[in-house]
Design a protein around this motif. Structure first.
Motif, PDB file in Angstrom:
ATOM      1  N   ARG A  73       1.009  -1.168   0.069  1.00 44.77           N
ATOM      2  CA  ARG A  73      -0.128  -0.095  -0.094  1.00 44.77           C
ATOM      3  C   ARG A  73       0.962   1.098   0.170  1.00 44.77           C
ATOM      4  NH1 ARG A  73      -5.223  -0.150  -0.302  1.00 44.77           N
ATOM      5  NH2 ARG A  73      -6.345   0.849   1.347  1.00 44.77           N
ATOM      6  N   PHE A  74       2.006   0.969   0.490  1.00 42.63           N
ATOM      7  CA  PHE A  74       2.676   2.647   0.609  1.00 42.63           C
ATOM      8  C   PHE A  74       3.624   2.623  -0.309  1.00 42.63           C
ATOM      9  CE2 PHE A  74       6.679   4.429   1.886  1.00 42.63           C
ATOM     10  CZ  PHE A  74       6.629   5.776   2.634  1.00 42.63           C
ATOM     11  N   CYS A  75       3.729   1.125  -1.280  1.00 43.76           N
ATOM     12  CA  CYS A  75       4.710   1.430  -2.533  1.00 43.76           C
ATOM     13  C   CYS A  75       3.730   2.181  -3.919  1.00 43.76           C
ATOM     14  CB  CYS A  75       4.979   0.579  -2.866  1.00 43.76           C
ATOM     15  SG  CYS A  75       6.062   0.082  -4.005  1.00 43.76           S
TER      16      CYS A  75
ATOM     17  N   LEU B  73       6.470   7.956  -9.724  1.00 42.26           N
ATOM     18  CA  LEU B  73       7.394   7.369  -9.987  1.00 42.26           C
ATOM     19  C   LEU B  73       7.382   5.919 -11.075  1.00 42.26           C
ATOM     20  CD1 LEU B  73       9.663   7.878  -7.017  1.00 42.26           C
ATOM     21  CD2 LEU B  73      10.451   8.697  -8.896  1.00 42.26           C
ATOM     22  N   SER B  74       8.566   5.324 -11.506  1.00 40.39           N
ATOM     23  CA  SER B  74       8.006   4.076 -11.765  1.00 40.39           C
ATOM     24  C   SER B  74       8.184   2.508 -10.763  1.00 40.39           C
ATOM     25  CB  SER B  74       9.178   3.437 -12.620  1.00 40.39           C
ATOM     26  OG  SER B  74      10.431   3.971 -12.201  1.00 40.39           O
ATOM     27  N   ALA B  75       7.648   1.439 -11.595  1.00 37.90           N
ATOM     28  CA  ALA B  75       7.674   0.953 -10.185  1.00 37.90           C
ATOM     29  C   ALA B  75       8.389   0.671  -9.442  1.00 37.90           C
ATOM     30  CB  ALA B  75       6.363  -0.558 -10.481  1.00 37.90           C
ATOM     31  N   ALA B  76       9.940   0.180 -10.214  1.00 37.08           N
ATOM     32  CA  ALA B  76      11.018   0.154  -9.727  1.00 37.08           C
ATOM     33  C   ALA B  76      11.444   0.869  -8.571  1.00 37.08           C
ATOM     34  CB  ALA B  76      11.942   0.030 -11.065  1.00 37.08           C
ATOM     35  N   ASP B  77      11.666   2.140  -9.464  1.00 30.89           N
ATOM     36  CA  ASP B  77      11.651   3.268  -8.169  1.00 30.89           C
ATOM     37  C   ASP B  77      10.773   3.665  -7.323  1.00 30.89           C
ATOM     38  OD1 ASP B  77      14.105   4.311 -10.189  1.00 30.89           O
ATOM     39  OD2 ASP B  77      12.740   5.703 -11.594  1.00 30.89           O
TER      40      ASP B  77
ATOM     41  N   ILE C 162       9.388   1.295  -5.473  1.00 34.89           N
ATOM     42  CA  ILE C 162       9.583   0.503  -4.267  1.00 34.89           C
ATOM     43  C   ILE C 162      10.847   0.239  -3.663  1.00 34.89           C
ATOM     44  CG2 ILE C 162      10.179  -1.410  -6.194  1.00 34.89           C
ATOM     45  CD1 ILE C 162       7.863  -2.605  -3.553  1.00 34.89           C
ATOM     46  N   VAL C 163      11.995   1.255  -4.350  1.00 33.97           N
ATOM     47  CA  VAL C 163      13.087   2.056  -3.698  1.00 33.97           C
ATOM     48  C   VAL C 163      13.064   2.937  -2.738  1.00 33.97           C
ATOM     49  CG1 VAL C 163      15.681   2.210  -3.819  1.00 33.97           C
ATOM     50  CG2 VAL C 163      15.268   0.641  -5.750  1.00 33.97           C
ATOM     51  N   GLU C 164      12.083   3.300  -3.048  1.00 30.99           N
ATOM     52  CA  GLU C 164      11.641   4.411  -2.383  1.00 30.99           C
ATOM     53  C   GLU C 164      10.709   3.929  -0.446  1.00 30.99           C
ATOM     54  OE1 GLU C 164      11.946   8.496  -0.765  1.00 30.99           O
ATOM     55  OE2 GLU C 164      13.431   7.653  -2.720  1.00 30.99           O
TER      56      GLU C 164
ATOM     57  N   ILE D 198      12.096   3.503   3.041  1.00 33.96           N
ATOM     58  CA  ILE D 198      10.910   4.709   4.350  1.00 33.96           C
ATOM     59  C   ILE D 198      10.552   3.525   5.201  1.00 33.96           C
ATOM     60  CG2 ILE D 198       8.856   5.616   4.616  1.00 33.96           C
ATOM     61  CD1 ILE D 198       9.686   7.246   1.791  1.00 33.96           C
ATOM     62  N   ARG D 199      10.366   2.822   4.922  1.00 34.68           N
ATOM     63  CA  ARG D 199       9.662   1.742   5.295  1.00 34.68           C
ATOM     64  C   ARG D 199      10.008   0.399   6.417  1.00 34.68           C
ATOM     65  NH1 ARG D 199       5.616   1.061   7.323  1.00 34.68           N
ATOM     66  NH2 ARG D 199       5.631  -1.161   7.397  1.00 34.68           N
ATOM     67  N   PHE D 200      12.202   0.779   6.035  1.00 33.60           N
ATOM     68  CA  PHE D 200      13.363   0.005   6.542  1.00 33.60           C
ATOM     69  C   PHE D 200      12.763  -0.451   8.152  1.00 33.60           C
ATOM     70  CE2 PHE D 200      16.772  -1.374   7.926  1.00 33.60           C
ATOM     71  CZ  PHE D 200      17.148  -2.870   7.629  1.00 33.60           C
ATOM     72  N   ARG D 201      12.993   0.301   8.689  1.00 30.48           N
ATOM     73  CA  ARG D 201      12.746   0.794   9.766  1.00 30.48           C
ATOM     74  C   ARG D 201      11.600   0.248  10.543  1.00 30.48           C
ATOM     75  NH1 ARG D 201      13.087   6.096  13.137  1.00 30.48           N
ATOM     76  NH2 ARG D 201      13.853   5.158  15.672  1.00 30.48           N
ATOM     77  N   PRO D 202      10.597   0.541  10.571  1.00 32.64           N
ATOM     78  CA  PRO D 202       9.388   0.428  10.945  1.00 32.64           C
ATOM     79  C   PRO D 202       9.239  -1.873  10.659  1.00 32.64           C
ATOM     80  CG  PRO D 202       8.917   1.989   9.609  1.00 32.64           C
ATOM     81  CD  PRO D 202      10.013   1.912   9.128  1.00 32.64           C
TER      82      PRO D 202
END
Length: 133
Positions: free
Chosen positions: A33-35, A44-48, A50-52, A56-60
Protein backbone atom coordinates in the motif's frame (compact mmCIF):
# COMPACT_ATOMS: atom_id res chain seq x y z
CA UNK A 1 12.75 -24.41 11.60
CA UNK A 2 10.86 -26.90 13.72
CA UNK A 3 12.35 -29.73 11.67
CA UNK A 4 15.87 -28.33 12.06
CA UNK A 5 15.38 -27.94 15.82
CA UNK A 6 13.97 -31.46 16.13
CA UNK A 7 10.59 -30.27 17.40
CA UNK A 8 7.15 -31.55 16.51
CA UNK A 9 4.30 -29.62 14.99
CA UNK A 10 1.73 -29.35 17.80
CA UNK A 11 -0.99 -27.02 19.06
CA UNK A 12 1.52 -24.53 20.48
CA UNK A 13 3.46 -24.32 17.22
CA UNK A 14 0.17 -23.79 15.35
CA UNK A 15 -0.53 -20.81 17.63
CA UNK A 16 2.94 -19.48 16.75
CA UNK A 17 2.27 -19.96 13.05
CA UNK A 18 -1.00 -18.02 13.32
CA UNK A 19 0.88 -15.19 15.06
CA UNK A 20 3.54 -15.35 12.39
CA UNK A 21 1.02 -15.14 9.55
CA UNK A 22 -0.52 -12.03 11.11
CA UNK A 23 2.81 -10.24 11.47
CA UNK A 24 4.05 -11.11 8.00
CA UNK A 25 0.74 -10.15 6.37
CA UNK A 26 0.78 -6.79 8.12
CA UNK A 27 4.31 -6.02 6.93
CA UNK A 28 3.61 -7.01 3.34
CA UNK A 29 0.25 -5.23 3.23
CA UNK A 30 1.73 -1.97 4.51
CA UNK A 31 4.66 -2.31 2.12
CA UNK A 32 2.45 -2.74 -0.94
CA UNK A 33 0.00 0.00 0.00
CA UNK A 34 2.81 2.41 0.85
CA UNK A 35 4.57 1.67 -2.43
CA UNK A 36 1.36 2.32 -4.35
CA UNK A 37 0.99 5.64 -2.52
CA UNK A 38 4.56 6.62 -3.34
CA UNK A 39 4.12 5.67 -7.01
CA UNK A 40 0.86 7.63 -7.35
CA UNK A 41 2.05 10.65 -5.37
CA UNK A 42 5.37 11.11 -7.11
CA UNK A 43 4.75 9.59 -10.53
CA UNK A 44 7.75 7.30 -10.20
CA UNK A 45 8.06 4.01 -12.03
CA UNK A 46 7.36 0.81 -10.09
CA UNK A 47 11.06 0.07 -9.65
CA UNK A 48 11.84 3.55 -8.35
CA UNK A 49 8.74 3.58 -6.15
CA UNK A 50 9.59 0.26 -4.50
CA UNK A 51 13.13 1.46 -3.78
CA UNK A 52 11.81 4.68 -2.23
CA UNK A 53 9.12 2.85 -0.25
CA UNK A 54 11.58 0.21 0.94
CA UNK A 55 13.97 2.85 2.23
CA UNK A 56 11.18 4.58 4.16
CA UNK A 57 9.54 1.38 5.46
CA UNK A 58 12.79 -0.45 6.37
CA UNK A 59 13.02 0.84 9.93
CA UNK A 60 9.39 0.14 10.97
CA UNK A 61 9.52 -3.36 9.48
CA UNK A 62 12.82 -4.14 11.20
CA UNK A 63 11.55 -2.78 14.51
CA UNK A 64 8.33 -4.83 14.36
CA UNK A 65 10.20 -7.99 13.45
CA UNK A 66 12.95 -7.36 15.99
CA UNK A 67 10.44 -6.80 18.78
CA UNK A 68 8.58 -10.00 17.92
CA UNK A 69 11.83 -11.99 17.79
CA UNK A 70 12.98 -10.56 21.13
CA UNK A 71 9.60 -11.37 22.66
CA UNK A 72 9.56 -14.99 21.50
CA UNK A 73 13.26 -15.81 21.81
CA UNK A 74 12.93 -16.65 25.54
CA UNK A 75 10.24 -19.19 24.60
CA UNK A 76 12.48 -20.76 21.96
CA UNK A 77 15.52 -20.93 24.24
CA UNK A 78 13.71 -21.46 27.52
CA UNK A 79 14.40 -24.20 29.98
CA UNK A 80 12.56 -25.19 33.08
CA UNK A 81 9.20 -26.56 33.98
CA UNK A 82 6.89 -26.80 30.97
CA UNK A 83 9.42 -25.38 28.52
CA UNK A 84 9.17 -28.42 26.25
CA UNK A 85 5.55 -27.46 25.57
CA UNK A 86 6.30 -23.80 24.79
CA UNK A 87 9.50 -24.24 22.79
CA UNK A 88 7.77 -25.18 19.50
CA UNK A 89 5.81 -21.90 19.63
CA UNK A 90 8.98 -19.84 20.05
CA UNK A 91 10.94 -21.80 17.47
CA UNK A 92 8.15 -21.52 14.88
CA UNK A 93 7.82 -17.76 15.38
CA UNK A 94 11.54 -16.94 15.51
CA UNK A 95 12.40 -19.14 12.52
CA UNK A 96 9.43 -17.91 10.53
CA UNK A 97 10.18 -14.26 11.24
CA UNK A 98 13.80 -14.60 10.17
CA UNK A 99 12.75 -16.36 6.96
CA UNK A 100 9.90 -13.97 6.23
CA UNK A 101 12.18 -10.98 6.82
CA UNK A 102 14.38 -12.19 3.99
CA UNK A 103 11.31 -12.58 1.80
CA UNK A 104 10.04 -9.12 2.75
CA UNK A 105 13.35 -7.43 2.02
CA UNK A 106 14.29 -9.24 -1.19
CA UNK A 107 11.42 -11.15 -2.80
CA UNK A 108 8.51 -8.74 -2.27
CA UNK A 109 10.13 -5.80 -4.12
CA UNK A 110 11.10 -8.09 -6.99
CA UNK A 111 7.57 -9.50 -7.15
CA UNK A 112 6.07 -5.99 -7.08
CA UNK A 113 8.14 -4.86 -10.06
CA UNK A 114 7.47 -8.13 -11.92
CA UNK A 115 3.72 -7.74 -11.46
CA UNK A 116 3.93 -4.15 -12.70
CA UNK A 117 5.71 -5.37 -15.84
CA UNK A 118 3.07 -8.08 -16.31
CA UNK A 119 0.27 -5.52 -15.90
CA UNK A 120 1.99 -3.29 -18.45
CA UNK A 121 2.23 -6.17 -20.90
CA UNK A 122 -1.46 -7.06 -20.62
CA UNK A 123 -2.87 -3.52 -20.75
CA UNK A 124 -5.58 -3.11 -23.42
CA UNK A 125 -3.75 -0.18 -25.04
CA UNK A 126 -0.79 -2.40 -25.84
CA UNK A 127 -3.05 -5.02 -27.43
CA UNK A 128 -4.77 -2.35 -29.55
CA UNK A 129 -1.41 -0.98 -30.69
CA UNK A 130 -0.31 -4.48 -31.74
CA UNK A 131 -3.56 -5.10 -33.66
CA UNK A 132 -3.14 -1.82 -35.57
CA UNK A 133 0.21 -2.82 -37.07
Amino acid sequence: MLLIAGQELNVFSFVGIILLVGLVKKNRHHDGRFCDSVAEGTGLSAADAIVEASIIRFRPIMMTTGAAICATLPLALGTGTGSEMRQPLGIAVVGGLVFSQMLTLYVTPTFYVSMDHAAEFFRPERGAARAGR
